[in-house]
Design an enzyme around this catalytic site. Sequence first.
Site, PDB file in Angstrom:
ATOM      1  N   ASN A   1       0.867  -1.189   0.000  1.00  9.64           N
ATOM      2  CA  ASN A   1       0.000   0.000   0.000  1.00  9.64           C
ATOM      3  C   ASN A   1       0.901   1.236   0.000  1.00  9.64           C
ATOM      4  O   ASN A   1       1.497   1.576   1.020  1.00  9.64           O
ATOM      5  CB  ASN A   1      -0.881  -0.053   1.264  1.00  9.64           C
ATOM      6  CG  ASN A   1      -1.666   1.230   1.492  1.00  9.64           C
ATOM      7  OD1 ASN A   1      -1.754   2.092   0.624  1.00  9.64           O
ATOM      8  ND2 ASN A   1      -2.244   1.357   2.683  1.00  9.64           N
ATOM      9  N   TRP A   2       0.980   1.877  -1.144  1.00  3.53           N
ATOM     10  CA  TRP A   2       1.888   3.032  -1.273  1.00  3.53           C
ATOM     11  C   TRP A   2       1.357   4.289  -0.595  1.00  3.53           C
ATOM     12  O   TRP A   2       2.069   5.270  -0.468  1.00  3.53           O
ATOM     13  CB  TRP A   2       2.145   3.321  -2.749  1.00  3.53           C
ATOM     14  CG  TRP A   2       3.096   2.365  -3.404  1.00  3.53           C
ATOM     15  CD1 TRP A   2       3.510   1.149  -2.922  1.00  3.53           C
ATOM     16  CD2 TRP A   2       3.776   2.548  -4.656  1.00  3.53           C
ATOM     17  NE1 TRP A   2       4.392   0.570  -3.804  1.00  3.53           N
ATOM     18  CE2 TRP A   2       4.577   1.399  -4.878  1.00  3.53           C
ATOM     19  CE3 TRP A   2       3.777   3.562  -5.632  1.00  3.53           C
ATOM     20  CZ2 TRP A   2       5.369   1.251  -6.014  1.00  3.53           C
ATOM     21  CZ3 TRP A   2       4.562   3.407  -6.767  1.00  3.53           C
ATOM     22  CH2 TRP A   2       5.356   2.261  -6.950  1.00  3.53           C
ATOM     23  N   LYS A   3       0.083   4.277  -0.220  1.00  7.99           N
ATOM     24  CA  LYS A   3      -0.549   5.469   0.369  1.00  7.99           C
ATOM     25  C   LYS A   3      -0.346   6.668  -0.564  1.00  7.99           C
ATOM     26  O   LYS A   3      -0.328   6.479  -1.784  1.00  7.99           O
ATOM     27  CB  LYS A   3      -0.006   5.709   1.782  1.00  7.99           C
ATOM     28  CG  LYS A   3      -0.115   4.436   2.636  1.00  7.99           C
ATOM     29  CD  LYS A   3       0.108   4.649   4.091  1.00  7.99           C
ATOM     30  CE  LYS A   3      -0.058   3.314   4.809  1.00  7.99           C
ATOM     31  NZ  LYS A   3       0.060   3.414   6.243  1.00  7.99           N
TER      32      LYS A   3
ATOM     33  N   GLY B   1       4.917   1.499   4.585  1.00  5.33           N
ATOM     34  CA  GLY B   1       6.222   2.129   4.407  1.00  5.33           C
ATOM     35  C   GLY B   1       7.270   1.269   3.707  1.00  5.33           C
ATOM     36  O   GLY B   1       7.952   1.728   2.783  1.00  5.33           O
TER      37      GLY B   1
ATOM     38  N   GLU C   1      -6.534   4.872   8.252  1.00  9.51           N
ATOM     39  CA  GLU C   1      -6.300   6.284   7.929  1.00  9.51           C
ATOM     40  C   GLU C   1      -7.552   6.915   7.343  1.00  9.51           C
ATOM     41  O   GLU C   1      -7.802   8.109   7.524  1.00  9.51           O
ATOM     42  CB  GLU C   1      -5.093   6.406   6.979  1.00  9.51           C
ATOM     43  CG  GLU C   1      -3.785   6.214   7.738  1.00  9.51           C
ATOM     44  CD  GLU C   1      -2.647   5.625   6.929  1.00  9.51           C
ATOM     45  OE1 GLU C   1      -2.686   5.659   5.689  1.00  9.51           O
ATOM     46  OE2 GLU C   1      -1.697   5.115   7.563  1.00  9.51           O
TER      47      GLU C   1
ATOM     48  N   SER D   1       3.765  -2.032  10.314  1.00  8.44           N
ATOM     49  CA  SER D   1       5.220  -2.086  10.519  1.00  8.44           C
ATOM     50  C   SER D   1       5.850  -3.419  10.094  1.00  8.44           C
ATOM     51  O   SER D   1       6.790  -3.888  10.734  1.00  8.44           O
ATOM     52  CB  SER D   1       5.584  -1.749  11.970  1.00  8.44           C
ATOM     53  OG  SER D   1       5.251  -0.401  12.242  1.00  8.44           O
TER      54      SER D   1
ATOM     55  N   GLY E   1       2.907   2.313  10.836  1.00 10.25           N
ATOM     56  CA  GLY E   1       3.882   3.395  10.669  1.00 10.25           C
ATOM     57  C   GLY E   1       4.660   3.747  11.931  1.00 10.25           C
ATOM     58  O   GLY E   1       5.328   4.774  11.986  1.00 10.25           O
TER      59      GLY E   1
ATOM     60  N   GLU F   1      -4.982  -4.912  11.035  1.00 11.88           N
ATOM     61  CA  GLU F   1      -3.929  -3.922  11.214  1.00 11.88           C
ATOM     62  C   GLU F   1      -4.145  -3.161  12.524  1.00 11.88           C
ATOM     63  O   GLU F   1      -4.966  -2.225  12.569  1.00 11.88           O
ATOM     64  CB  GLU F   1      -3.947  -2.914  10.060  1.00 11.88           C
ATOM     65  CG  GLU F   1      -3.754  -3.522   8.703  1.00 11.88           C
ATOM     66  CD  GLU F   1      -3.271  -2.490   7.690  1.00 11.88           C
ATOM     67  OE1 GLU F   1      -2.138  -2.615   7.223  1.00 11.88           O
ATOM     68  OE2 GLU F   1      -4.029  -1.545   7.401  1.00 11.88           O
TER      69      GLU F   1
ATOM     70  N   HIS G   1      -9.424   1.221   5.546  1.00 13.32           N
ATOM     71  CA  HIS G   1      -8.105   1.470   6.151  1.00 13.32           C
ATOM     72  C   HIS G   1      -8.259   2.466   7.304  1.00 13.32           C
ATOM     73  O   HIS G   1      -9.044   3.408   7.212  1.00 13.32           O
ATOM     74  CB  HIS G   1      -7.127   2.004   5.102  1.00 13.32           C
ATOM     75  CG  HIS G   1      -5.715   1.995   5.599  1.00 13.32           C
ATOM     76  ND1 HIS G   1      -5.237   2.984   6.423  1.00 13.32           N
ATOM     77  CD2 HIS G   1      -4.709   1.111   5.433  1.00 13.32           C
ATOM     78  CE1 HIS G   1      -3.976   2.688   6.736  1.00 13.32           C
ATOM     79  NE2 HIS G   1      -3.634   1.564   6.143  1.00 13.32           N
TER      80      HIS G   1
HETATM   81  P1  PGA Z   1       3.050   0.408   7.621  1.00 10.55           P
HETATM   82  O1  PGA Z   1       1.566   0.602   7.082  1.00 10.55           O
HETATM   83  O2  PGA Z   1       3.582  -0.868   7.007  1.00 10.55           O
HETATM   84  O3  PGA Z   1       3.793   1.627   7.146  1.00 10.55           O
HETATM   85  O4  PGA Z   1       2.987   0.312   9.094  1.00 10.55           O
HETATM   86  C1  PGA Z   1       0.681  -0.492   6.941  1.00 10.55           C
HETATM   87  C2  PGA Z   1      -0.649  -0.023   6.425  1.00 10.55           C
HETATM   88  O5  PGA Z   1      -1.098   1.066   6.789  1.00 10.55           O
HETATM   89  O6  PGA Z   1      -1.284  -0.745   5.622  1.00 10.55           O
END
Ligand code: PGA
Length: 250
Positions: free
Chosen positions: A13-15, A230, A100, A208, A173, A167, A98
């Site tokens: 997931n590149w966000k 990330g 976020e 992470s 993150g 998650e 997600h």
């Molecule tokens: P992260 O993000 O690997 O940077 O912790 C995971 C995600 O939000 O899918």
Amino acid sequence: MISGDRRCLVAGNWKMNGLLDEAMAYIEALGENPAPEKVEIAIMPPFTLLHPMGERLERKGIRLGAQSVFYEEKGAFTGSISPLMLRDAGCHYVILGHSERRDILHEANEVILKKLKASWKAGLEPILCIGEHLDEREAGKTNEVLREQLSILEGTDPAAPLTVAYEPVWAIGTGVTPTLEQVEETHAFVHEELKRYGRTCRVLYGGSVKPSNAEDLMSCAGVNGALVGGASLDPRSFMGIVEAAARAVS
Ligand code: PGA
């Protein structure tokens, strides 16, 4: 380790990251045949990179996904992207729910359910993200939170394709991950909950994940792959996670 007959999935997931030049260099760096036999790879770049990346990834056996979608098919919804548009761009997957988007954009369960249904209608496979906040984990409410997030599956067709991603929000993150015991315990709970809705499906772990912890995490019972943020931005570390997944399933 994998329930059903599906390969484990490592999804990047590149966000809100990635420009065209960077994306082209990334694909080049993945090499000729990046996917090991037992691992499926998917990349979810931002919308602007779906078209230019789709075919190039397909040639390498990598599936394309989007990070979100709107629930209407078309019309006066300024700034929105429909499930049909994602199919048109070559997407197989779409990430829904997600944290976020739940936290920053206030996406509630009702909206996520509409998106889920619209995605299925267009032939997409949703990756439904669920996870608790730190205060909820500390208050012993993890299962309650996950149960509520999964409750949108009530009354949905158990045959409609679905992957779930657990998650923990406090692991996203942050560089912090749950203990392997916590991961196994929570994944077991999620698989049990899914049975209430007639489903056996893959449950990915996310939060992470990096090359150094990926093999341990993906060797946990009930973990059927990883959703990587990330560490998916660098092709070497992403491929390090893919290789760790191949070791974990062998
Ligand atoms: P992260 O993000 O690997 O940077 O912790 C995971 C995600 O939000 O899918």
